[in-house]
Scaffold this motif. Structure first.
Motif: not given
Ligand code: HDE
Length: 707
Positions: A65, A68-69, A73-74, A111, A116-117, A327, A331-332, A366
């Motif tokens: 992990r 998260e942002r 985040a989600r 988003s 949260s994520k 991811f 995510e990245q 992050r």
């Protein structure tokens, strides 16, 4: 599993003689012969430290992990492209906006902000709408939202805003929800938030799909042309499928029925080849008109009504590929409003200026290194040359001995580019003044635009806004916060305040001279900024109401077909054919899974059975006839609930023949004159009703249906 995926898996399995590069290896490339058992001293003995295969596997897992942002985040992402209709060279030299022969690759991430994520998709929240353009001149990120304004005017207040909406820190409650004391404490003391906040209470905060939302760059940016002339510009994304939402009652139920509702919807549409599309629109304002408006162009809590400056559609964006790895890509991906290309520039909007610092800073914690631009999803498509070196996770192997400028040993490379060769140069705006910490007077009108927004809504939209406020404030526990909010709502619109007060069981206070407000007065806007008289530069703006942003396109509309054994197969086949021709999606729902048999003894695959699905996951319902089928469905409590709920949410319901007997067992029998309740009507009529998305005229009565 979908047949396309099953075929892919079969293909992989056919190849029993896999090449070396498909064998399981360690990260050092050593082939592994057992990944199920650790190395141990004897069968029931202790594990051994020398088991480098176990240690490598677990160590990597332990570090899987990344933070998260902090906000947004989600999210869910997709690849696609952007194409320009017509050169905008009059305004900008940015080649993505002047070269109509280009297809610029993009990656988009949608988003929510607060959760949260792992939070639910249908939270009442602003949606992020961030677009990365991989242009030939470098990366351009348009990091926007699905609402055209923001909560605050100055970046300095961002941590306060976000801390107030996030779960309360003592017990980490509530997740992904603005309906709590700390948020309303802040909002009610910070009147500049009221415009974005009323949008948050509207249906824009609970979209039907990411594909059915508008997007906005929010800040006023600049376009700069080859001659160095500047124009102000606002960016808009207009969805091809129109703007559509769900109701709050549905949103709450979707939380449980499918927390990944938006993520799944985006993925499925792209897999099915129904590629989401938006047009990019711009509002262009000549520099000389900067002070012509009743509000400040640099104030991000204000929009420019489209009636005052029309939105010109200049190109389109199509999303046509799902990420291969969530991811690595979604995510990245690292967006930044400061990723610009020549021809686009900033203004002095103090919120934008603060963002320019924040986004690189957050990527450092992050993604862990200033080399985040080397992660594949963040790499520009053109080559990067500079004298930056080293740092964590450097991927580039820079050759040669020079890492400084100027140099002669390295042949003077890399060279600078003159402006005419595409070198970036900032717009030479004249700045003259004292260093101060204060807000311009021109930012002080906090009430005219929330009032314009409310006035512009149709009755059904207003009802949703009223209920939105009542729900959120109803979840607050401090009376003085609710009273402060009611007083502020009264300044926006008296009818709005009265209706909310009624639901809360409170009186609208006559003034804000409450002891608690006096106590905090020195620290808050509310006492300092007694609202000035509201300005009324426009009576209503159609562009603010979803009623006028609909689209007749029913592509990807999801229709539930409720059946049981013995249903009328011909009726179903004809409807399905016509719906699929229009790219709508049909799901066969039955009391059980597996196969279902029609009255002609044909078998069909069931898409979902009643106990695994809910009406809120569909846009409309059709019940084919068939005596035996209807008899079965009449005994299914879940079928009755399904129909009643579809009715309550104002969706189209159609049936034929014996199907009417089933509908008569439900509240539909009270709504037979409704224009979206179609009994024994032809399929075209059903499709027409569907294209309206909802029949809101029904809502006033239907809202009381007890499901
Ligand atoms: Fe952001 N914002 N923001 N924001 N924002 C982030 O950057 C920030 C603002 C927006 O899908 C963070 O990489 C500050 C406005 C989107 O990856 C962070 C301020 C708008 C996304 C950050 C704002 C946005 C972010 C968190 C006030 C609409 C998600 C993770 C000055 C125009 C991008 C990250 C994605 C993300 C800071 C205000 C949109 C912490 C300080 C206004 C769509 O850097």
């Amino acid at each position: 599993m979908k047949s396309k995926e099953t075929e892919k898996i079969k293909d992989l399995h056919k190849n029993t003689n896999l090449p070396n590069n498909k064998r399981l290896t360690t990260n050092q490339g050593v082939k592994v012969n057992d990944t199920n058992n650790s190395l141990s001293a004897s069968e029931r003995g202790p594990s051994l430290l020398e088991d480098f295969i176990l240690r490598e596997k677990i160590t990597h897992f332990d570090h899987e992990r990344i933070p998260e942002r902090i906000v947004h985040a989600r999210g869910s992402g997709a690849h696609g492209y952007f194409e320009l209709y017509e050169s905008q060279q009059k305004y900008t030299k940015a080649e993505i906006f002047t070269d109509t022969n280009r297809k610029t690759p993009v990656f988009v991430r949608f988003s929510t902000v607060a959760g949260s994520k792992g939070s639910v998709d249908l939270a009442r929240d602003v949606r992020g709408f961030a677009v990365k353009f991989y242009t030939q001149e470098g990366i351009f990120d348009l990091v926007g939202n699905n609402m055209p304004i923001f909560f605050i005017q100055d970046a300095m207040k961002f941590p306060d805003l976000i801390h107030s909406v996030k779960p309360e820190p003592n017990r980490e409650i509530p997740q992904a929800a603005s309906a709590h004391d700390t948020f309303y404490d802040f909002i009610s003391l910070t009147t500049e938030t009221l415009h974005n906040h009323i949008w948050l209470m509207s249906d824009r905060a609970i979209p039907r799909s990411f594909r059915m939302m508008e997007g906005f760059g929010i800040h006023t940016f600049r376009f700069v042309n080859v001659k160095g002339e500047s124009h102000f510009v606002k960016f808009h994304w207009k969805p091809k499928l129109g703007v559509k939402s769900v109701t709050w009652d549905e949103a709450v139920k979707i939380h449980g029925a499918d927390p990944d509702f938006h993520r799944r919807d985006l993925w499925d549409a792209i897999e099915a080849g129904n590629y989401p599309e938006w047009e990019l629109g711009i509002q262009v304002i000549p520099e000389k008109d900067e002070n012509k408006f009743d509000f400040d162009l640099l104030d991000p809590t204000k929009l420019i009504p489209e009636e005052m400056v029309p939105v010109k559609r200049i190109g389109k964006m199509v999303l046509n590929r799902n990420p291969s790895n969530f991811f690595a890509e979604t995510e990245q991906v690292a967006f930044h409003p400061g990723h610009l290309v020549p021809g686009i520039d900033f203004t002095n909007d103090p919120l934008l200026q603060g963002r320019l610092f924040s986004y690189t800073d957050t990527q450092l914690s992050r993604l862990g290194s200033p080399n985040f631009h080397e992660i594949p999803i963040n790499r520009p498509i053109n080559e990067v040359h500079n004298n930056q070196r080293d740092a964590h996770m450097r991927m580039t192997i820079n050759e040669g001995k020079t890492a400084y400028f100027p140099n002669s040993i390295g042949g003077g490379c890399p060279y600078l580019s003159k402006i005419a060769e595409g070198g970036f140069s900032h717009y030479e705006e004249r700045v003259d003044g004292k260093k101060i910490r204060s807000r311009s007077e021109s930012f002080n009108d906090h009430f005219s635009q929330p009032a314009l927004f409310y006035r512009s809504l149709e009755t059904w939209e207003k009802e949703h806004v009223i209920n939105g406020y009542a729900f959120e404030l109803g979840k607050c526990t401090y009376e003085h916060i609710k009273l402060r909010m009611l007083w502020l709502l009264e300044q926006i619109n008296n009818q709005l305040a009265e209706r909310v007060a009624e639901q809360l069981g409170l009186e609208i206070p006559k003034d804000i001279d409450h002891p608690i407000n006096q106590a905090i007065g020195a620290n808050a806007d509310i006492n300092k900024q007694q609202p000035p008289k509201k300005k009324n530069y426009l009576d209503t703006s159609k562009a603010l109401s979803q009623t006028f942003l609909a689209s007749d396109d029913i592509a990807t509309c999801k229709i539930a077909i409720l059946v049981a054994n013995g249903f009328n197969g011909d009726d179903y086949v004809e409807l399905r054919k016509l719906l699929e021709e229009k790219n709508a999606t049909v799901a066969l729902i039955a009391p059980h899974g597996g196969k279902i048999i029609c009255n002609k003894k044909n078998q069909y695959d069931v898409d979902a059975f009643l106990s695994t699905t809910e009406s809120v996951l569909y846009d409309a319902l059709y019940v084919p006839g068939g005596k035996e089928a209807i008899k079965t469905l009449m005994e299914e409590a879940k079928a009755i609930k399904f129909i009643n709920e579809t009715l309550k949410h104002c969706k189209t319901i159609g049936t034929a023949d014996e199907g009417e007997e089933l509908l008569d067992q439900t509240y539909v029998k009270l709504f037979k004159d409704d224009e979206a309740i179609l009994i024994n009507k032809n399929v075209q009529v059903f499709i027409k009703a569907l294209s309206k998305h909802r029949n809101w005229k029904r809502e006033k009565e239907a809202i009381n249906i007890p499901v």
